[in-house]
Motif scaffolding. Structure first.
Motif, mmCIF file in Angstrom:
data_model
loop_
_atom_site.group_PDB
_atom_site.id
_atom_site.type_symbol
_atom_site.label_atom_id
_atom_site.label_comp_id
_atom_site.label_asym_id
_atom_site.label_seq_id
_atom_site.Cartn_x
_atom_site.Cartn_y
_atom_site.Cartn_z
ATOM 1 N N GLY A 119 -4.020 -37.797 -13.474
ATOM 2 C CA GLY A 119 -3.845 -39.068 -13.224
ATOM 3 C C GLY A 119 -3.789 -39.281 -11.622
ATOM 4 N N TRP A 120 -4.093 -40.680 -11.241
ATOM 5 C CA TRP A 120 -3.877 -41.049 -9.826
ATOM 6 C C TRP A 120 -2.544 -41.722 -9.619
ATOM 7 N N PHE A 121 -1.988 -41.615 -8.620
ATOM 8 C CA PHE A 121 -0.658 -42.251 -8.319
ATOM 9 C C PHE A 121 -0.879 -42.783 -6.672
ATOM 10 N N SER A 133 0.643 -32.857 -19.954
ATOM 11 C CA SER A 133 0.115 -32.498 -21.173
ATOM 12 C C SER A 133 -0.398 -33.636 -22.116
ATOM 13 N N LEU A 134 0.486 -34.848 -21.667
ATOM 14 C CA LEU A 134 -0.003 -36.059 -22.373
ATOM 15 C C LEU A 134 0.028 -37.216 -21.367
ATOM 16 N N CYS A 135 -0.739 -37.992 -21.778
ATOM 17 C CA CYS A 135 -0.984 -39.343 -20.584
ATOM 18 C C CYS A 135 0.230 -40.337 -21.033
ATOM 19 N N THR A 180 6.879 -37.130 -17.162
ATOM 20 C CA THR A 180 6.717 -36.118 -15.969
ATOM 21 C C THR A 180 5.321 -35.632 -15.888
ATOM 22 N N PHE A 181 4.713 -35.843 -14.642
ATOM 23 C CA PHE A 181 3.531 -35.227 -14.203
ATOM 24 C C PHE A 181 3.894 -34.099 -13.133
ATOM 25 N N ARG A 182 3.093 -33.368 -13.186
ATOM 26 C CA ARG A 182 3.176 -31.952 -12.158
ATOM 27 C C ARG A 182 2.135 -31.804 -11.302
ATOM 28 N N GLY A 183 2.405 -30.842 -10.307
ATOM 29 C CA GLY A 183 1.200 -30.488 -9.460
ATOM 30 C C GLY A 183 0.673 -31.297 -8.168
ATOM 31 N N TRP A 184 2.030 -31.861 -7.927
ATOM 32 C CA TRP A 184 1.933 -33.116 -6.599
ATOM 33 C C TRP A 184 1.273 -32.006 -5.549
#
Length: 119
Positions: free
Chosen positions: A35-37, A99-101, A105-109
């Motif tokens: 994703g893009w944030f 792992s899911l949209c 919790t998103f990671r790798g920032w």
């Protein structure tokens, strides 16, 4: 921990276009959803768009019809084509993975890439 690497930001006038890239080639965690944030000064981080590994995109209402998210799984790269940019699109843009949209919790920032749109 290896992070995702964003690039492609810059300064443009309203109505202009930019394409952001996110290099995930050294990121070893799950990238099923990417994703893009963005985060503007004094505002909360906003999810702009996300896409599954199979190419199913989802957009926030604020960018729908103007931005296009895509990914090249062979190159481990995520893109965000931004058209008809508005001053309110000005923000630091980040990519992240989950792992899911539907995950919260998103990671790798990474460090982010700055987009500035002038009127």
């Amino acid at each position: 921990q290896v992070q995702l690497v964003e690039s492609g930001g810059g300064s443009v006038q309203a109505g202009g276009s930019l394409t952001l890239s996110c290099d995930a080639s050294r990121y070893t965690a799950n990238t099923y959803c990417m994703g893009w944030f963005r985060q503007a000064p004094g505002k909360e981080r906003e999810r702009v768009a996300s896409i599954t590994r199979g190419g199913n995109p989802n957009y926030s209402n604020s960018v729908k019809g103007r931005f296009t998210i895509s990914r090249d799984n062979a190159k481990n790269t995520l893109y965000l084509q931004m058209n008809s940019l508005k001053p309110e699109d000005t923000a630091m843009y980040y990519c992240a993975a989950a792992s899911l949209c539907s995950a919260s919790t998103f990671r790798g920032w990474g460090q982010g890439t700055q987009v500035t749109v002038s009127s």
